[in-house]
Scaffold this motif. Structure first.
Motif, short mmCIF file in Angstrom:
data_model
loop_
_atom_site.label_atom_id
_atom_site.label_comp_id
_atom_site.label_asym_id
_atom_site.label_seq_id
_atom_site.Cartn_x
_atom_site.Cartn_y
_atom_site.Cartn_z
N SER A 115 80.57 39.13 3.99
CA SER A 115 81.99 38.76 3.87
C SER A 115 82.58 39.29 2.57
CB SER A 115 82.15 37.24 3.95
OG SER A 115 81.46 36.60 2.90
N LYS A 116 81.81 39.29 1.49
CA LYS A 116 82.29 39.84 0.23
C LYS A 116 82.45 41.36 0.31
CE LYS A 116 80.30 36.17 -2.62
NZ LYS A 116 79.30 35.83 -3.66
N LEU A 117 81.53 42.01 0.98
CA LEU A 117 81.64 43.46 1.15
C LEU A 117 82.86 43.82 2.00
CD1 LEU A 117 77.90 44.38 1.69
CD2 LEU A 117 79.35 45.17 -0.19
N GLN A 118 83.15 43.00 3.00
CA GLN A 118 84.32 43.25 3.82
C GLN A 118 85.61 43.05 3.02
OE1 GLN A 118 84.16 44.45 7.12
NE2 GLN A 118 86.28 44.90 6.52
N LEU A 119 85.62 42.02 2.17
CA LEU A 119 86.78 41.79 1.31
C LEU A 119 86.94 42.94 0.32
CD1 LEU A 119 89.10 40.10 0.21
CD2 LEU A 119 87.43 38.81 -1.15
N LEU A 120 85.83 43.42 -0.23
CA LEU A 120 85.89 44.56 -1.14
C LEU A 120 86.48 45.78 -0.45
CD1 LEU A 120 85.22 45.92 -3.85
CD2 LEU A 120 82.93 46.40 -2.93
N GLU A 121 86.05 46.05 0.78
CA GLU A 121 86.61 47.18 1.54
C GLU A 121 88.12 47.04 1.67
OE1 GLU A 121 86.67 48.69 6.15
OE2 GLU A 121 84.74 48.01 5.36
N THR A 122 88.59 45.83 1.99
CA THR A 122 90.03 45.60 2.13
C THR A 122 90.76 45.86 0.82
OG1 THR A 122 89.63 43.95 3.86
CG2 THR A 122 91.77 43.89 2.76
N LEU A 123 90.21 45.38 -0.29
CA LEU A 123 90.85 45.56 -1.59
C LEU A 123 90.88 47.03 -1.99
CD1 LEU A 123 89.23 42.55 -3.48
CD2 LEU A 123 91.60 42.72 -2.65
N LEU A 124 89.80 47.74 -1.72
CA LEU A 124 89.77 49.17 -2.05
C LEU A 124 90.75 49.95 -1.18
CD1 LEU A 124 85.90 49.62 -2.38
CD2 LEU A 124 87.56 49.66 -4.25
N LYS A 125 90.87 49.57 0.08
CA LYS A 125 91.80 50.25 0.97
C LYS A 125 93.24 50.10 0.49
CE LYS A 125 93.02 50.74 5.87
NZ LYS A 125 92.74 50.25 7.25
N ARG A 126 93.56 48.94 -0.05
CA ARG A 126 94.92 48.70 -0.54
C ARG A 126 95.26 49.61 -1.73
NH1 ARG A 126 94.72 42.09 -0.74
NH2 ARG A 126 94.78 41.71 1.53
N ASN A 127 94.23 50.11 -2.39
CA ASN A 127 94.46 50.92 -3.59
C ASN A 127 94.11 52.40 -3.38
OD1 ASN A 127 95.18 48.97 -5.99
ND2 ASN A 127 93.67 47.91 -4.74
#
Length: 278
Positions: free
Chosen positions: A8-20
């Motif tokens: 779940s943390k890796l998925q959240l990290l992917e989302t945050l990186l995608k936003r940037n």
């Protein structure tokens, strides 16, 4: 330093990186592949969580890794705070300095800090700058017709010999294994002639970048590489992957082609830091 292993943390990290995006593109591509089965065995390092200031992806430390394999040992870096990235390299074991490796980063501070950290550890690091081109909408790429008798297909392991022979960075056993793994693990496209032999192709690497776009000399100047790039880009885009490529600063021919295809050059260079003598 934390190894981020929770799904779940890796998925959240992917989302945050995608936003940037696009600044995060190399790390985003690595994290995306980790979250989709992790076919090449990478892991994620952050300085802290959830308020991280630096991210590094690297080969699994638990894996049986050949420390001399420059092709397999790939790192990608991104930072919000350059000092945090510096401390990650200097004060932790985030980077295995005993390895031969390539470290990618699309921020100017990456290569400066990485070179300084290597010097502090009495290790030689060379850095090569590249342009990064990203295509935000492959649907708008120009289309060309394929000659009768030719077909669009996927590469196979039986094609790896010719891939290795024609790749400027290939020609050895390690590059052979690397290319075979890329063919098996990531999106790729080729054009087959009427006899079923590949005459033009492109692959994707562990960071999601397009790799080894090539057309055999007798088939050049017919627009085949443009067909391959579009087909691979559409395949990657449909799967939610970034569509991007690195090119040498003096490779004007490829840069012109990418701009014709609708790619946009990023403002910062991608620096590939290479440690080749562990």
């Amino acid at each position: 330093m934390l190894i981020l292993s929770c799904a779940s943390k890796l998925q959240l990290l992917e989302t945050l990186l995608k936003r940037n995006l696009p600044q995060t593109v190399v790390v985003y591509g690595a994290v995306l592949n980790i979250n989709r089965g992790n076919p090449v065995g990478h892991e994620v390092i952050v300085d802290s969580w959830p308020d991280f200031k630096a991210v590094l992806t690297r080969p699994w430390t638990e894996a049986d890794t050949d420390n001399t394999d420059l092709y397999k040992n790939i790192y990608a870096a991104f930072y919000w705070d350059l000092d945090v990235y510096r401390r990650l390299l200097l004060d932790t074991d985030a980077v295995n300095w005993k390895q031969t490796f390539r470290l990618y980063g699309n921020q100017n501070g990456i290569y400066e800090v990485s070179e300084n950290a290597a010097a502090a550890k009495k290790i030689h690091l060379t850095t090569t700058p590249h342009f990064t081109y990203l295509n935000p909408n492959p649907d708008k790429m120009p289309q060309r017709q394929l000659d009768p008798g030719f077909t669009i297909s996927a590469l196979k392991s039986s094609h790896v010999d010719i891939l290795n022979e024609t790749w400027p960075h290939g020609g050895n056993e390690q590059s052979q294994r690397f290319l075979d793994n890329m063919v098996k693990c990531f999106p790729n496209i080729c054009i087959l002639d009427s006899n079923g032999h590949p005459i033009s192709w492109a692959l994707t690497d562990p960071l999601g970048a397009q790799l080894h776009g090539y057309t055999l000399p007798p088939y050049r100047r017919r627009g085949y590489i443009a067909i391959v790039i579009r087909a691979l880009s559409m395949q990657s885009y449909a799967a939610g992957r970034p569509v991007y490529v690195h090119t040498a600063l003096n490779n004007v021919k490829t840069q012109d082609l990418l701009e014709y295809m609708g790619h946009q050059r990023l403002s910062e260079l991608c620096h590939i830091c290479i440690h080749s003598s562990p």
